[in-house]
Design an enzyme around this catalytic site. Structure first.
Site, short mmCIF file in Angstrom:
data_model
loop_
_atom_site.label_atom_id
_atom_site.label_comp_id
_atom_site.label_asym_id
_atom_site.label_seq_id
_atom_site.Cartn_x
_atom_site.Cartn_y
_atom_site.Cartn_z
N VAL A 1 0.81 -1.21 0.00
CA VAL A 1 0.00 0.00 0.00
C VAL A 1 0.85 1.26 0.00
CG1 VAL A 1 -0.18 0.07 2.53
CG2 VAL A 1 -1.99 1.10 1.13
N LYS A 2 2.09 1.16 0.45
CA LYS A 2 2.96 2.33 0.56
C LYS A 2 3.43 2.86 -0.79
CE LYS A 2 2.93 2.63 5.07
NZ LYS A 2 2.34 3.80 5.76
N ASP A 3 3.19 2.12 -1.87
CA ASP A 3 3.47 2.67 -3.19
C ASP A 3 2.67 3.94 -3.41
OD1 ASP A 3 4.98 0.40 -3.51
OD2 ASP A 3 3.98 -0.28 -5.33
#
Length: 347
Positions: A53-55
């Site tokens: 999700v940190k993309d």
């Protein structure tokens, strides 16, 4: 009967890495849904190009820096960040695509797989000993100091500051939240997820509440974090400990989470055995391999469904994949050392 394949909504061709970030599917978690009588749906962020999700945060922070004139694509620039790993991966990949260098500061206690991945994709990886946030040697403080030193030398550099940089929450408000709303056709009763920076929860919460104020927003918190107490009492007070990485704060609520506080309705605590039970069950019975924070999220969604009762739709975040934690949560020796259950196929 399993659902039949559907036509993907993502365009057949996207423009580079940035175009490939987002638009992840919602996966119906069959066993959790059957056990609760609710529709429990997981946003498959482990399917992002960088695996988490940190993309989204990496893209949002760098795009914001470019909009402010702090960085210019194709020109020399440096992105500096302190991270438990996944944000560093997202930032480094986006920086590579834009022509920037990245310096990533990580506690040396994080999983070997994340550290190896950061090295593999070209990050200038700086490992530090784990320290409390008030200590100058804490990974966040170290990264800020490196950025300031480079700026003093005349370098074009940004300190990503994922905990306080509201571009983090903003990209979730602009993308993740609206995607969830559209994918559920607006039929969503609750959203829950754990917080590291708070960007995902705050951004999704603001997007969903803007569309339907009745959507219930619940923070999921591992033991050892004080954010559950913060929601319940206003005081950050941590109890216990957890093997999860990248989520939970023991000393203060991060700026992104404070930004969304008015949208958060409640909080739930999840211990390691409960989170691991969900991880192992999903892998063994549904073929979905997830990391520790996703286990916390699914366990919280199940607990929330039981509180709300049958017939509700609850969405959570499947943050990253299990392969990123093979040396820890899928390592029998590590689990036994921590007094945690070992899945039958590893025992």
């Amino acid at each position: 009967m399993d659902a039949q394949p559907t036509t993907p909504t993502r365009p057949t061709v996207v423009d580079g890495l940035a175009g490939a970030i987002g638009n992840t599917p919602l996966i119906r978690l069959r066993r959790a849904s059957a056990a609760t009588g609710c529709e429990i749906l997981g946003k498959a962020e482990f399917m992002q190009p960088g695996g988490s999700v940190k993309d989204r945060a990496g893209l949002g922070i760098i795009q914001d820096a470019e909009a402010r004139g702090q960085l210019t694509p194709g020109e020399p620039g440096i992105v500096v960040e302190g991270t438990a790993g996944n944000t560093g991966i997202g930032l480094t990949l986006v920086a590579n695509a834009r022509g920037y260098k990245s310096i990533i500061v990580v506690p040396r206690t994080q999983s070997r797989e994340k550290l190896d991945f950061l090295r593999m994709i070209g990050a200038d990886l700086r490992l530090v000993d784990p320290k409390p946030l008030r200590d100058p040697g804490h990974y966040v403080n170290t990264s800020r100091r490196i950025a300031e030193e480079l700026q003093a030398q005349g370098e074009r550099v940004i300190w990503a500051n994922q905990f306080g940089n509201l571009a983090n929450a903003a990209i979730h408000e602009a993308t993740t939240g609206p995607e969830i709303w559209d994918q559920t056709g607006g039929r969503i009763d609750a959203f829950t997820c754990a917080c590291g920076t708070g960007g995902t929860l705050a951004g999704v919460a603001r997007a969903l509440k803007a569309r339907n104020p009745k959507v219930r927003i619940v923070l999921a918190d591992p033991m050892g974090s004080g954010l559950y107490s913060w929601i319940k009492t206003g005081e950050v007070k941590a109890e216990g400990s957890s093997i999860t990485e990248g989520i939970g704060q023991a000393s203060a609520a991060p700026g992104n989470l404070e930004h969304g506080r008015d949208c958060i309705d409640d909080a739930l605590q999840v211990d390691d055995p409960t989170a691991l039970a969900q991880i192992f069950d999903l892998q063994q019975h549904e073929g979905i391999s997830l990391g520790g924070s996703a286990g916390v999220n699914v366990a919280a969604a199940v607990a929330l469904a039981k509180r709300m009762g049958p017939g509700h739709t609850i969405v959570t975040i499947l943050c990253d994949g299990g392969a990123r934690y093979q040396s820890k949560i899928f390592n029998p020796e590590f689990l036994r050392e921590k007094g945690l259950p070992v899945p039958s196929w590893l025992a």
